[in-house]
Design a protein around this motif. Structure first.
Motif, PDB file in Angstrom:
ATOM      1  N   PRO A  26       1.418 -17.456 -19.997  1.00  0.00           N
ATOM      2  CA  PRO A  26       1.029 -16.103 -19.583  1.00  0.00           C
ATOM      3  C   PRO A  26       2.197 -15.282 -19.032  1.00  0.00           C
ATOM      4  N   THR A  27       2.179 -14.004 -19.344  1.00  0.00           N
ATOM      5  CA  THR A  27       3.185 -13.047 -18.886  1.00  0.00           C
ATOM      6  C   THR A  27       2.504 -11.712 -18.640  1.00  0.00           C
ATOM      7  N   ILE A  28       2.976 -11.002 -17.627  1.00  0.00           N
ATOM      8  CA  ILE A  28       2.488  -9.641 -17.387  1.00  0.00           C
ATOM      9  C   ILE A  28       3.671  -8.696 -17.519  1.00  0.00           C
ATOM     10  N   VAL A  29       3.523  -7.689 -18.372  1.00  0.00           N
ATOM     11  CA  VAL A  29       4.576  -6.702 -18.604  1.00  0.00           C
ATOM     12  C   VAL A  29       4.129  -5.372 -18.011  1.00  0.00           C
ATOM     13  N   PHE A  30       4.892  -4.871 -17.038  1.00  0.00           N
ATOM     14  CA  PHE A  30       4.601  -3.577 -16.426  1.00  0.00           C
ATOM     15  C   PHE A  30       5.320  -2.491 -17.222  1.00  0.00           C
ATOM     16  N   GLU A  31       4.586  -1.455 -17.563  1.00  0.00           N
ATOM     17  CA  GLU A  31       5.106  -0.394 -18.437  1.00  0.00           C
ATOM     18  C   GLU A  31       4.933   0.965 -17.775  1.00  0.00           C
ATOM     19  N   ASP A  32       6.040   1.691 -17.641  1.00  0.00           N
ATOM     20  CA  ASP A  32       5.970   3.069 -17.171  1.00  0.00           C
ATOM     21  C   ASP A  32       5.546   3.946 -18.347  1.00  0.00           C
ATOM     22  N   VAL A  33       4.404   4.614 -18.211  1.00  0.00           N
ATOM     23  CA  VAL A  33       3.836   5.372 -19.323  1.00  0.00           C
ATOM     24  C   VAL A  33       4.759   6.507 -19.751  1.00  0.00           C
ATOM     25  N   ASN A  34       5.421   7.167 -18.815  1.00  0.00           N
ATOM     26  CA  ASN A  34       6.249   8.324 -19.144  1.00  0.00           C
ATOM     27  C   ASN A  34       7.575   7.925 -19.784  1.00  0.00           C
ATOM     28  N   SER A  35       8.253   6.952 -19.184  1.00  0.00           N
ATOM     29  CA  SER A  35       9.579   6.577 -19.688  1.00  0.00           C
ATOM     30  C   SER A  35       9.538   5.447 -20.700  1.00  0.00           C
ATOM     31  N   GLY A  36       8.467   4.655 -20.688  1.00  0.00           N
ATOM     32  CA  GLY A  36       8.364   3.518 -21.594  1.00  0.00           C
ATOM     33  C   GLY A  36       9.145   2.302 -21.145  1.00  0.00           C
ATOM     34  N   THR A  81       7.474  -5.635  -7.411  1.00  0.00           N
ATOM     35  CA  THR A  81       8.799  -5.572  -8.018  1.00  0.00           C
ATOM     36  C   THR A  81       8.714  -5.061  -9.447  1.00  0.00           C
ATOM     37  N   GLY A  82       7.725  -5.556 -10.199  1.00  0.00           N
ATOM     38  CA  GLY A  82       7.539  -5.086 -11.573  1.00  0.00           C
ATOM     39  C   GLY A  82       7.278  -3.592 -11.640  1.00  0.00           C
ATOM     40  N   ILE A  83       6.455  -3.080 -10.720  1.00  0.00           N
ATOM     41  CA  ILE A  83       6.165  -1.648 -10.682  1.00  0.00           C
ATOM     42  C   ILE A  83       7.425  -0.853 -10.347  1.00  0.00           C
ATOM     43  N   LEU A  84       8.177  -1.318  -9.343  1.00  0.00           N
ATOM     44  CA  LEU A  84       9.369  -0.588  -8.910  1.00  0.00           C
ATOM     45  C   LEU A  84      10.429  -0.551 -10.002  1.00  0.00           C
ATOM     46  N   VAL A  85      10.638  -1.684 -10.666  1.00  0.00           N
ATOM     47  CA  VAL A  85      11.658  -1.730 -11.715  1.00  0.00           C
ATOM     48  C   VAL A  85      11.238  -0.867 -12.908  1.00  0.00           C
ATOM     49  N   ALA A  86       9.966  -0.989 -13.317  1.00  0.00           N
ATOM     50  CA  ALA A  86       9.485  -0.194 -14.446  1.00  0.00           C
ATOM     51  C   ALA A  86       9.541   1.301 -14.140  1.00  0.00           C
ATOM     52  N   SER A  87       9.305   1.662 -12.881  1.00  0.00           N
ATOM     53  CA  SER A  87       9.287   3.075 -12.486  1.00  0.00           C
ATOM     54  C   SER A  87      10.666   3.593 -12.106  1.00  0.00           C
ATOM     55  N   ILE A  96       0.837  -1.206   0.000  1.00  0.00           N
ATOM     56  CA  ILE A  96       0.000   0.000   0.000  1.00  0.00           C
ATOM     57  C   ILE A  96       0.870   1.253   0.000  1.00  0.00           C
ATOM     58  N   ARG A  97       1.963   1.205   0.753  1.00  0.00           N
ATOM     59  CA  ARG A  97       2.859   2.358   0.785  1.00  0.00           C
ATOM     60  C   ARG A  97       3.460   2.626  -0.584  1.00  0.00           C
ATOM     61  N   ILE A  98       3.879   1.561  -1.271  1.00  0.00           N
ATOM     62  CA  ILE A  98       4.458   1.714  -2.611  1.00  0.00           C
ATOM     63  C   ILE A  98       3.426   2.310  -3.567  1.00  0.00           C
ATOM     64  N   LEU A  99       2.194   1.804  -3.533  1.00  0.00           N
ATOM     65  CA  LEU A  99       1.149   2.291  -4.439  1.00  0.00           C
ATOM     66  C   LEU A  99       0.790   3.738  -4.143  1.00  0.00           C
ATOM     67  N   ASP A 100       0.741   4.092  -2.875  1.00  0.00           N
ATOM     68  CA  ASP A 100       0.400   5.466  -2.511  1.00  0.00           C
ATOM     69  C   ASP A 100       1.483   6.454  -2.942  1.00  0.00           C
ATOM     70  N   GLU A 101       2.721   5.983  -3.023  1.00  0.00           N
ATOM     71  CA  GLU A 101       3.832   6.876  -3.362  1.00  0.00           C
ATOM     72  C   GLU A 101       4.156   6.894  -4.849  1.00  0.00           C
ATOM     73  N   MET A 102       3.363   6.191  -5.661  1.00  0.00           N
ATOM     74  CA  MET A 102       3.610   6.169  -7.104  1.00  0.00           C
ATOM     75  C   MET A 102       3.403   7.567  -7.681  1.00  0.00           C
ATOM     76  N   SER A 103       4.398   8.063  -8.406  1.00  0.00           N
ATOM     77  CA  SER A 103       4.312   9.388  -9.019  1.00  0.00           C
ATOM     78  C   SER A 103       4.164   9.325 -10.530  1.00  0.00           C
ATOM     79  N   SER A 104       4.445   8.161 -11.097  1.00  0.00           N
ATOM     80  CA  SER A 104       4.367   7.994 -12.544  1.00  0.00           C
ATOM     81  C   SER A 104       3.354   6.905 -12.867  1.00  0.00           C
TER      82      SER A 104
END
Length: 545
Positions: A198-208, A223-229, A132-140
């Motif tokens: 099946p695979t899930i690919v996390f994509e940072d919209v700003n950086s790609g 982990t996918g969110i943190l690495v992508a961001s 929850i802390r990670i999701l709340d602090e997402m800026s991108s």
């Protein structure tokens, strides 16, 4: 009197025959059947997406039957509607419609303002505070592209992934997801370089930037969110090469569960071989040394000593008789691990005196109010198989100002150092307790250094346990052992807000049925009960008329 039964039977038969010949009778039957068909068709349409065509047919049949009822006897329908039964029926219809309207309004309001309550004992359907802390602090903004092949049968892994993705999306406005069939949409699969699914690919919209995962767990998603961001995870390194507990494919003596626990707390856990690397990397948030049984050489000793002097953090899990080199490291700060195991006659596990148990109720665990350290605040019970004693080589009052050792766990006064592990029992020759088995060392320099020379250094921290077994796979999820270990990691990494009691992991349980059994469950739960209620209602109405 003897003819009365026959006359009664003839009168009933005559009424039945006259009713059957009456258009009004068939009008009512047709109308009742039409209403029943409308209800059943609506239920099928709501319950089964795959049977939408069948529901339309049933609804059409219902409409035709109602139209036929009006055509057969419009006068009977009009009399029925304006009569007493009609008024009752109209009232029931209005109340039924009002009930469903209220239900729809409530459902809409709940959908607009979702509040969920997890009533499970272990809160297995609730995201962890760390997530929850990670999701709340997402800026991108981050998009999860879930590549799953559409199948005719239910895909359990897809449902699990979708449920978890939905929880993430509900929590953060910067997170969204979509499902893509890689066989139907090859262009998207090639764009995200998806070759297996099946695979899930996390994509940072700003950086790609992209990060793919193939294990659909909460930790992997984070982990996918943190690495992508490009959010850097704190690195925890586990020392290997000296017989330490480490990843062992879930052997009892392995550290697999502890490593998974650190990963769930959003740390990046890496092995460290000092013989190969030569030093402890500067980006190491903390070093875990768990149960070594082989000694370190001079270069490894120097690397660890240099790391501590530079303000490093170490979680040391040393068993009785720890190799000399590791004990020398502690000795430079006035501590040592004893060679004999501790036996406790009062607080132990199942009468096993060589497995002392530390209980908050006995005053064996020191919380923040007592020690100033919150590692054990929420710990009630923990135990340590064949634990040794943390001995002070220098009296507490004689320690220099730049060294501080704080006890956080001790055995009871009914404990002693056992010299005969095969036949434990107290004798006058053995040293009585209590003994320190867990403590925190905070230091800015060696015990031999003058305080004036080290006052400008960054303080190093070590959490020391005189046992490593409590953190191994065999005992990790027993009592509060896992929380004690992970809280120590959080404290050393300065993540004080993560120190807590974590939900206990439970095995995934599911109802396994074949397609025929699944269809039976659907039909018997969604269609049969309302249809049976309608039939019984019509029967009762017919009898009462």
């Amino acid at each position: 009197m003897s003819l009365q039964p026959d006359q009664t039977e003839e009168s009933y038969l005559g009424i039945l025959l006259s009713s059957v010949k009456s258009p009004g009778f068939w009008s009512i039957v047709s109308g009742g059947g039409g209403i029943a068909a409308l209800v059943i068709g609506g239920a099928i349409n709501l319950a089964f997406d795959s049977l939408s065509s069948l529901s339309l047919v049933v609804l059409l049949v219902g409409a035709i039957l109602i139209f036929l009822a009006i055509v057969l006897s419009p006068r009977a329908i009009a009399i029925f509607l304006v009569g007493r039964r009609g008024r009752y029926g109209t009232n029931v219809a209005i109340m039924t419609i009002a009930f469903f309207v209220i239900l729809l309004v409530v459902n809409f309001l709940v959908y607009q303002n979702p509040t969920r309550i997890d009533t499970t004992a272990t809160r297995i359907f609730t995201l962890s505070p760390q997530t929850i802390r990670i999701l709340d602090e997402m800026s991108s903004p981050v998009v999860a592209n879930a590549f799953f092949v559409e199948t005719a049968t239910a895909d359990v892994s897809k449902q699990q992934a979708e449920d978890l993705l939905n929880e993430f999306q509900r929590r953060s406005d910067n997170f969204s997801y979509r499902f893509i069939d890689p066989e139907l949409n090859r262009t998207q699969a090639l764009k995200y370089d998806v070759r297996t699914y099946p695979t899930i690919v996390f994509e940072d919209v700003n950086s790609g930037k992209l990060q793919g995962i193939v294990r659909f767990t909460e930790q992997e998603f984070v982990t996918g969110i943190l690495v992508a961001s490009d959010v850097e995870q704190k690195k925890v390194r586990v020392l290997i090469g000296h017989g330490e507990s480490s990843q062992t494919d879930m052997a009892d003596t392995g550290l697999d569960l502890a490593i998974e626990g650190m990963q769930r707390d959003n740390y990046r856990v890496l092995p460290l071989n000092l013989k190969q690397d030569g030093k402890i990397p500067e980006d190491t948030a903390l070093l875990v040394i768990a149960g070594p049984d082989k000694d370190i050489d001079d270069s490894e000793f120097d690397a660890i000593a240099k790391y501590v002097v530079s303000g490093g953090r170490i979680l040391a899990l040393f068993d009785p008789g720890v190799p000399e080199g590791f004990n020398v490291i502690l000795a430079t700060y006035g501590l040592a691990i004893g060679s004999e195991p501790i036996a406790d006659a009062v607080s132990n596990v199942g009468g096993e005196m060589l497995t002392p148990m530390l209980q908050k109720a006995n005053g064996q665990l020191f919380n923040k109010a007592t020690s100033g350290i919150g590692i054990t605040d929420e710990i009630s019970v923990s135990f340590f198989p064949e634990v040794g004693a943390i001995n002070a080589l220098v009296h507490k009052d004689d320690l220099p100002a730049h060294i501080k050792f704080t006890e956080i766990g001790i055995t009871t006064p009914a404990s002693w150092l056992e010299t005969d592990s095969d036949s434990p029992g107290y004798s006058n020759e053995e040293i009585p307790g209590p003994f320190v088995v867990a403590g925190v060392l905070e230091t800015q320099g060696l015990i031999s250094e003058a305080p004036s020379l080290v006052s400008s250094r960054k303080a190093a921290k070590m959490v020391i346990f005189s046992d490593s077994d409590f953190a191994t796979n065999k005992y990790f999820h027993s009592s509060d052992n896992s929380d004690l270990f992970l809280n120590s990691v959080n404290w050393l990494a300065d993540d004080y807000e993560l120190i807590s009691i974590r939900p206990k992991l439970v095995p995934y349980r599911e109802l396994v049925v074949n397609s025929r059994e699944r269809d039976f469950i659907k039909w018997s739960s969604w269609v049969l009960p309302p249809a049976l209620a309608i039939i019984l209602g019509i029967f009762v109405w017919w009898r009462r008329r």
